[in-house]
Motif scaffolding. Structure first.
Motif, PDB file in Angstrom:
ATOM      1  N   UNK A   6      16.033   9.239  -3.817  1.00 54.45           N
ATOM      2  CA  UNK A   6      16.999  10.260  -3.399  1.00 54.45           C
ATOM      3  C   UNK A   6      18.397  10.010  -3.969  1.00 54.45           C
ATOM      4  N   UNK A   7      18.656   8.778  -4.399  1.00 56.74           N
ATOM      5  CA  UNK A   7      19.970   8.436  -4.944  1.00 56.74           C
ATOM      6  C   UNK A   7      20.104   8.786  -6.425  1.00 56.74           C
ATOM      7  N   UNK A   8      18.996   9.089  -7.081  1.00 55.43           N
ATOM      8  CA  UNK A   8      19.010   9.359  -8.518  1.00 55.43           C
ATOM      9  C   UNK A   8      19.329  10.833  -8.777  1.00 55.43           C
ATOM     10  N   UNK A   9      19.978  11.100  -9.881  1.00 55.38           N
ATOM     11  CA  UNK A   9      20.313  12.485 -10.226  1.00 55.38           C
ATOM     12  C   UNK A   9      19.044  13.288 -10.450  1.00 55.38           C
ATOM     13  N   UNK A  10      19.143  14.594 -10.246  1.00 50.59           N
ATOM     14  CA  UNK A  10      17.972  15.467 -10.389  1.00 50.59           C
ATOM     15  C   UNK A  10      17.456  15.440 -11.826  1.00 50.59           C
ATOM     16  N   UNK A  11      16.137  15.439 -11.965  1.00 57.22           N
ATOM     17  CA  UNK A  11      15.520  15.469 -13.287  1.00 57.22           C
ATOM     18  C   UNK A  11      15.064  14.119 -13.786  1.00 57.22           C
ATOM     19  N   UNK A  35      15.799  15.195 -23.295  1.00 58.63           N
ATOM     20  CA  UNK A  35      15.646  13.740 -23.287  1.00 58.63           C
ATOM     21  C   UNK A  35      15.007  13.329 -21.954  1.00 58.63           C
ATOM     22  N   UNK A  36      13.973  12.550 -22.041  1.00 54.56           N
ATOM     23  CA  UNK A  36      13.241  12.122 -20.839  1.00 54.56           C
ATOM     24  C   UNK A  36      13.924  10.905 -20.231  1.00 54.56           C
ATOM     25  N   UNK A  37      14.269  10.989 -18.962  1.00 58.65           N
ATOM     26  CA  UNK A  37      14.918   9.900 -18.243  1.00 58.65           C
ATOM     27  C   UNK A  37      13.933   9.320 -17.232  1.00 58.65           C
ATOM     28  N   UNK A  38      13.665   8.008 -17.352  1.00 60.46           N
ATOM     29  CA  UNK A  38      12.691   7.357 -16.469  1.00 60.46           C
ATOM     30  C   UNK A  38      13.353   6.152 -15.805  1.00 60.46           C
ATOM     31  N   UNK A  39      13.273   6.083 -14.476  1.00 57.03           N
ATOM     32  CA  UNK A  39      13.813   4.951 -13.715  1.00 57.03           C
ATOM     33  C   UNK A  39      12.692   3.977 -13.397  1.00 57.03           C
ATOM     34  N   UNK A  40      12.936   2.705 -13.617  1.00 60.10           N
ATOM     35  CA  UNK A  40      11.932   1.668 -13.394  1.00 60.10           C
ATOM     36  C   UNK A  40      11.718   1.467 -11.885  1.00 60.10           C
ATOM     37  N   UNK A  41      10.492   1.659 -11.428  1.00 64.44           N
ATOM     38  CA  UNK A  41      10.199   1.561  -9.997  1.00 64.44           C
ATOM     39  C   UNK A  41      10.366   0.136  -9.479  1.00 64.44           C
ATOM     40  N   UNK A  42       9.951  -0.865 -10.280  1.00 64.18           N
ATOM     41  CA  UNK A  42      10.090  -2.245  -9.836  1.00 64.18           C
ATOM     42  C   UNK A  42      11.560  -2.626  -9.655  1.00 64.18           C
ATOM     43  N   UNK A  80      29.444  11.486 -18.270  1.00 64.28           N
ATOM     44  CA  UNK A  80      28.645  12.348 -17.392  1.00 64.28           C
ATOM     45  C   UNK A  80      28.181  13.612 -18.122  1.00 64.28           C
ATOM     46  N   UNK A  81      29.049  14.184 -18.982  1.00 63.31           N
ATOM     47  CA  UNK A  81      28.663  15.373 -19.735  1.00 63.31           C
ATOM     48  C   UNK A  81      27.593  15.035 -20.773  1.00 63.31           C
ATOM     49  N   UNK A  82      27.700  13.863 -21.386  1.00 62.03           N
ATOM     50  CA  UNK A  82      26.674  13.437 -22.343  1.00 62.03           C
ATOM     51  C   UNK A  82      25.325  13.277 -21.667  1.00 62.03           C
ATOM     52  N   UNK A  83      25.350  12.754 -20.439  1.00 66.98           N
ATOM     53  CA  UNK A  83      24.110  12.588 -19.688  1.00 66.98           C
ATOM     54  C   UNK A  83      23.479  13.943 -19.398  1.00 66.98           C
ATOM     55  N   UNK A  84      24.291  14.909 -18.977  1.00 65.42           N
ATOM     56  CA  UNK A  84      23.796  16.252 -18.700  1.00 65.42           C
ATOM     57  C   UNK A  84      23.273  16.919 -19.970  1.00 65.42           C
ATOM     58  N   UNK A  85      24.012  16.756 -21.079  1.00 62.83           N
ATOM     59  CA  UNK A  85      23.593  17.346 -22.353  1.00 62.83           C
ATOM     60  C   UNK A  85      22.261  16.770 -22.802  1.00 62.83           C
ATOM     61  N   UNK A  86      22.099  15.471 -22.639  1.00 63.93           N
ATOM     62  CA  UNK A  86      20.842  14.826 -23.025  1.00 63.93           C
ATOM     63  C   UNK A  86      19.669  15.396 -22.241  1.00 63.93           C
ATOM     64  N   UNK A  87      19.852  15.557 -20.945  1.00 58.02           N
ATOM     65  CA  UNK A  87      18.764  16.095 -20.122  1.00 58.02           C
ATOM     66  C   UNK A  87      18.502  17.559 -20.455  1.00 58.02           C
ATOM     67  N   UNK A 146      16.410   0.367 -16.374  1.00 65.16           N
ATOM     68  CA  UNK A 146      15.906  -0.759 -15.601  1.00 65.16           C
ATOM     69  C   UNK A 146      17.056  -1.633 -15.126  1.00 65.16           C
ATOM     70  N   UNK A 147      16.888  -2.235 -13.966  1.00 64.24           N
ATOM     71  CA  UNK A 147      17.893  -3.099 -13.336  1.00 64.24           C
ATOM     72  C   UNK A 147      19.287  -2.460 -13.356  1.00 64.24           C
ATOM     73  N   UNK A 148      20.265  -3.104 -13.991  1.00 63.71           N
ATOM     74  CA  UNK A 148      21.645  -2.628 -13.888  1.00 63.71           C
ATOM     75  C   UNK A 148      21.838  -1.241 -14.514  1.00 63.71           C
ATOM     76  N   UNK A 149      20.973  -0.880 -15.409  1.00 67.68           N
ATOM     77  CA  UNK A 149      21.067   0.438 -16.039  1.00 67.68           C
ATOM     78  C   UNK A 149      20.853   1.585 -15.068  1.00 67.68           C
ATOM     79  N   UNK A 150      20.233   1.297 -13.906  1.00 69.93           N
ATOM     80  CA  UNK A 150      20.001   2.352 -12.910  1.00 69.93           C
ATOM     81  C   UNK A 150      21.310   2.961 -12.401  1.00 69.93           C
ATOM     82  N   UNK A 151      22.392   2.194 -12.478  1.00 69.03           N
ATOM     83  CA  UNK A 151      23.667   2.693 -11.948  1.00 69.03           C
ATOM     84  C   UNK A 151      24.220   3.876 -12.735  1.00 69.03           C
ATOM     85  N   UNK A 152      23.738   4.074 -13.961  1.00 73.07           N
ATOM     86  CA  UNK A 152      24.183   5.221 -14.770  1.00 73.07           C
ATOM     87  C   UNK A 152      23.626   6.531 -14.230  1.00 73.07           C
ATOM     88  N   UNK A 153      22.472   6.485 -13.578  1.00 75.37           N
ATOM     89  CA  UNK A 153      21.800   7.728 -13.173  1.00 75.37           C
ATOM     90  C   UNK A 153      21.812   7.929 -11.658  1.00 75.37           C
TER      91      UNK A 153
END
Length: 360
Positions: free
Chosen positions: A333-338, A316-323, A305-312, A242-249
């Motif tokens: 379209x800017x978010x990584x696949x999955x 690990x379920x990755x959910x981006x906050x729509x609001x 980046x490798x940890x993020x890929x390993x988690x997915x 959520x919010x600033x955390x979106x920049x990780x994905x």
């Protein structure tokens, strides 16, 4: 005091005068009461050219105790040692059962894993992969150098229903022998005790949820370490960005998408992707992140980046906050696949099914 059967008894003071009774082509074993006089006799013989000379360690007194009848000898009276070096009973029925147990033990397969040099959560992730490759009852022998692995492997085994057979630490190396058990949460696993598990919670609550609110590199790293750890323990982990955390994905390179004026303004002010994240402390104009990434590489810790890929990859379920996406002008379209997109109800459902929720 006594003597050893078949020995030639020569007092120490007579050794030099009776050297002719010794042969230099023979092995000579000397003994006395406790070994002192035999040592002196050994020195005399060696000074006179005898090389194959030995002193019976502990002397006659030790030998006497060593050859005494043992109090438990009779329990092996009907036992034999087989060609496989196992002890079997000569009693037919008892021997048959012992051989069946021994053969079952011999059939156990052991998969060796070398995780030396990997830092947390690397050794546990390697252990999870190895356990998935072996059958129930087989074993994994893992060697690691991460000091935290000694405690982590104990906790991991308790959470997952696997058995820690042996754990040793020597010269900076930690070796753990793990036997694959019944998975936690299965029909007969530790989490299946009626409708509740070993922790007193229903199986659906043995999960973890995390809220990633920060865009700091170090906080993102902590989030992914915990998420990967939860996945390695067989838990269902959900990370809600959520919010600033979106920049990780966000994707790297950044795709071209159409945005309104405010969306373009946020784009200019925010990190374009995970490679642009800063440290929460000691960032030093970006030098801090470079030092951190360099240090992680040297210690063989996976990159962010490798940890993020390993988690997915580990589910690990990755959910981006729509609001948050709407407010900050971030497009799907800017978010990584999955990565899924969802609102507060999506997060609350995951949190309701989790035993703990972490806000980072």
């Amino acid at each position: 005091m006594g003597t050893i059967e078949g020995a030639v008894n020569i007092p120490l003071q007579q050794i030099r005068g009776r050297l002719g009774e010794f042969r230099k082509d023979q092995t000579i074993v000397l003994f006395c009461g406790v070994g002192l006089r035999a040592y002196m006799a050994e020195r005399i013989l060696r000074q006179n050219g005898f090389e194959n000379v030995f002193n019976l360690s502990g002397g006659y007194k030790t030998w006497e105790y060593a050859v005494q009848k043992q109090s438990n000898e009779d329990i092996f009276e009907k036992s034999i040692i087989g060609k496989d070096d196992q002890i079997y009973s000569t009693d037919i029925e008892a021997g048959r059962k012992e051989r069946e147990v021994a053969h079952a033990r011999i059939d156990v397969k052991t998969l060796e894993v070398n995780a030396a040099g990997l830092q947390c959560p690397g050794p546990i992730l390697e252990l999870k992969k190895a356990i998935n490759q072996v059958a129930q009852g087989d074993r994994v022998l893992e060697t690691a150098s991460d000091p935290g692995f000694a405690q982590d492997v104990k906790a991991w085994c308790e959470m997952t229903g696997n058995n820690l057979i042996n754990l040793q630490q020597e010269k900076g190396q930690i070796t753990a022998l793990i036997e694959k058990g019944v998975p936690a949460g299965s029909a007969s696993g530790p989490a299946a005790q009626g409708s509740q598990g070993a922790s007193g919670l229903p199986p659906s609550a043995l999960n973890t949820s995390l809220i990633m609110f920060s865009q700091d590199f170090d906080r993102a790293l902590a989030t992914l370490v915990i998420a990967n750890g939860a996945a390695s323990a067989g838990k269902k982990a959900t990370v809600f960005f959520t919010f600033w955390g979106l920049n990780l994905i966000r994707k790297n390179p950044k795709p071209r998408v159409s945005k309104d004026f405010m969306g373009r303004m946020f784009d200019m002010m925010l990190p374009a992707h995970s490679g642009k994240l800063k440290l929460s402390k000691l960032n030093m104009g970006g030098m801090g992140v470079k030092m951190m990434r360099g240090r992680m590489k040297k210690l063989r810790i996976d990159s962010l980046e490798q940890m993020l890929k390993t988690a997915m990859d580990n589910g690990v379920r990755m959910v981006a906050c729509t609001m948050s996406m709407d407010v900050m002008g971030v497009k799907k379209e800017e978010l990584i696949d999955g990565v899924e997109v969802g609102g507060v109800a999506t997060y609350l459902q995951a949190a309701d099914q989790a035993s703990n929720t972490l806000f980072i």
